[in-house]
Design a protein around this motif. Structure first.
Motif, short mmCIF file in Angstrom:
data_model
loop_
_atom_site.label_atom_id
_atom_site.label_comp_id
_atom_site.label_asym_id
_atom_site.label_seq_id
_atom_site.Cartn_x
_atom_site.Cartn_y
_atom_site.Cartn_z
N ASN A 1 31.16 32.76 32.58
CA ASN A 1 32.60 32.49 32.68
C ASN A 1 32.85 31.22 33.51
O ASN A 1 31.94 30.67 34.12
N ASP B 1 35.34 26.12 32.14
CA ASP B 1 36.20 24.95 32.40
C ASP B 1 35.71 24.14 33.60
O ASP B 1 36.01 22.94 33.71
N LEU B 2 34.96 24.78 34.51
CA LEU B 2 34.49 24.05 35.69
C LEU B 2 33.21 23.25 35.40
O LEU B 2 32.73 22.51 36.26
N THR C 1 32.67 31.44 28.42
CA THR C 1 34.11 31.72 28.34
C THR C 1 34.90 30.99 29.43
O THR C 1 34.34 30.60 30.45
N ASN C 2 36.18 30.87 29.17
CA ASN C 2 37.13 30.42 30.19
C ASN C 2 38.22 31.48 30.22
O ASN C 2 39.15 31.44 29.43
N ALA C 3 38.04 32.44 31.10
CA ALA C 3 38.97 33.58 31.12
C ALA C 3 40.32 33.16 31.69
O ALA C 3 41.35 33.72 31.35
N HIS C 4 40.30 32.16 32.55
CA HIS C 4 41.53 31.70 33.19
C HIS C 4 42.58 31.35 32.16
O HIS C 4 43.72 31.76 32.24
N ALA D 1 28.68 40.06 39.74
CA ALA D 1 29.09 39.92 41.14
C ALA D 1 30.60 39.80 41.25
O ALA D 1 31.29 39.51 40.26
N SER D 2 31.09 40.02 42.44
CA SER D 2 32.52 39.90 42.70
C SER D 2 32.94 38.43 42.55
O SER D 2 32.19 37.53 42.91
N GLY D 3 34.11 38.20 41.98
CA GLY D 3 34.65 36.85 41.90
C GLY D 3 34.26 36.05 40.67
O GLY D 3 34.69 34.90 40.50
N SER E 1 37.81 40.85 36.07
CA SER E 1 39.14 41.41 35.87
C SER E 1 40.03 40.46 35.07
O SER E 1 40.83 40.90 34.25
N THR E 2 39.86 39.16 35.30
CA THR E 2 40.64 38.17 34.55
C THR E 2 40.29 38.29 33.06
O THR E 2 41.17 38.26 32.19
#
Ligand SMILES: Nc1nc2c(ncn2[C@@H]2O[C@H](COP(=O)(O)OP(=O)(O)O)[C@@H](O)[C@H]2O)c(=O)[nH]1
Ligand SMILES: [Mg+2]
Length: 344
Positions: A153, A156-157, A179-182, A205-207, A211-212
């Motif tokens: 994920n 985009d970065l 993916t780009n969930a944002h 991992a967290s972050g 969830s997005t």
């Protein structure tokens, strides 16, 4: 597989591949969507309900894996057994499960999720890639009969393609999606994982954006869930749902795990199949595949037919499972002794 439509298809029943079990008058079938300490939230054709284990099913559960987990199909009472909560009578047989060692000192298993088709292992381009953690997730999925897929994920970065290349070079033989969930971009391949009412569980991992990603996948379906309750027979609960309907399938959001302790070796040979294949031809029984002269695995590693990095991982995981089974044996012996001394 039964092709008959059921009122539970929106929750993924079609993938269960079994006939609707015969129900008594005061019984229904639902799917566990959230697990709390000792209580559950389940969803059925007419909405969501809070539920607890009925005394009969509590008495029959003698292993942690006998208790309901998120994703389980259960037979429950249609009327409350305490002043407000339904009673869970039976957990229907699972077609797959994601198991890990529970946190805490006792060597006991924990069912992270049940009846899952695909485990999406979510990574993100802004976090360091821990290949060993990915291997653990893969083993966990394969061991429980779940197909793994890796989702990189935050594409985009930038840097997503490089991570994909790295994983392929490292010998990962599973689908790798970017993916780009944002912004809800490049989600097509993830949506395809839900084909035919499949259940997709997201882990990582967290972050990293689990969830997005879930929010993108359920999108307008949060409204559909609301409409399920609108006939008045359902009950809105304010707790966070972990299993969400994302037509055509179902998504499970799991809490971020920093480490995964595998429970058994059931998935090891599938994840490291090139090593397992060679190991099968090793002439030594009970070979450690470390330094026995003439060991087929060591030879294959010297010949670069198998990667030494992957062999190190494979052997470390084999060792870990071995240690764990000793620990389980000790633990069970102590438990038995305690029980015996109590009953004497
Ligand atoms: N740039 C970027 N940020 C994202 C993306 N997906 C999620 N995020 C952000 O990453 C952070 C963590 O996301 P969250 O979904 O809470 O991660 P979780 O802990 O894995 O559930 C939030 O600030 C999100 O807005 C993405 O594709 N690109
Ligand atoms: Mg989250």
């Amino acid at each position: 597989m039964s092709s008959e439509k059921t009122p539970l298809d929106f929750l993924g029943w079609g993938r269960q591949g079994r006939a609707y079990p015969p129900l008594k008058e005061n019984e229904g079938i639902g799917r566990i969507v959230v697990e709390h300490r000792g209580a559950y939230e389940l969803m059925g054709p007419s909405g969501s309900y809070e539920a607890v284990l009925a005394t009969s099913s509590r008495e029959q559960a003698d292993d942690p894996t006998d208790y309901p987990a998120v994703g389980d199909w259960v037979v429950h009472t249609l009327s409350p057994i305490d002043n407000r909560r339904l009673g869970i009578l039976t957990v229907l047989p699972r077609r797959s499960q994601v198991l890990r060692r529970a946190s805490g000192s006792a060597p006991v298993p924990q069912v992270v999720g049940a009846n899952i088709d695909v485990l999406g292992i979510v990574l993100s381009t802004d976090q360091e890639i821990d290949e060993h953690l990915i291997e653990r997730y893969l083993v966990t999925a394969e061991g429980g009969g779940v197909s793994p897929a890796i989702i990189i994920n935050k594409s985009d970065l930038g840097g997503g393609e490089e991570i994909r290349e790295l994983l392929i070079q490292r010998g990962v033989q599973y689908p790798i999606l970017l993916t780009n969930a944002h912004r809800g971009e490049q989600l097509g391949e993830v949506v395809k994982l839900l084909d035919g009412g499949a259940t997709l569980a997201l882990t990582g991992a967290s972050g990293v954006g689990k969830s997005t990603l879930v929010n993108q996948l359920v999108g307008d379906l949060v409204l559909a869930t609301g409409s399920v309750d609108s006939d008045g027979s359902g009950r809105h609960t304010t707790v966070r749902r972990e299993l969400l309907v994302a037509t055509p399938g179902v998504v499970i959001d799991t809490p971020g795990l920093r480490e995964v302790q595998i429970w058994d070796d059931a998935g090891l040979d599938a994840v490291f199949n090139e090593i397992a294949d060679v190991a099968m031809n090793c002439k030594f029984t009970d070979c450690s595949h470390r330094d026995e002269p003439g060991c087929a695995v060591t030879v294959a590693c010297d010949d670069k037919r198998i990667s030494s990095d992957r062999l190190v991982s494979y052997l470390a995981l084999c060792h870990e499972v071995h240690e764990l089974s000793d620990e389980i044996e000790d633990y069970q012996r102590t438990q038995r002794r305690r029980r015996d001394s109590r009953s004497n």
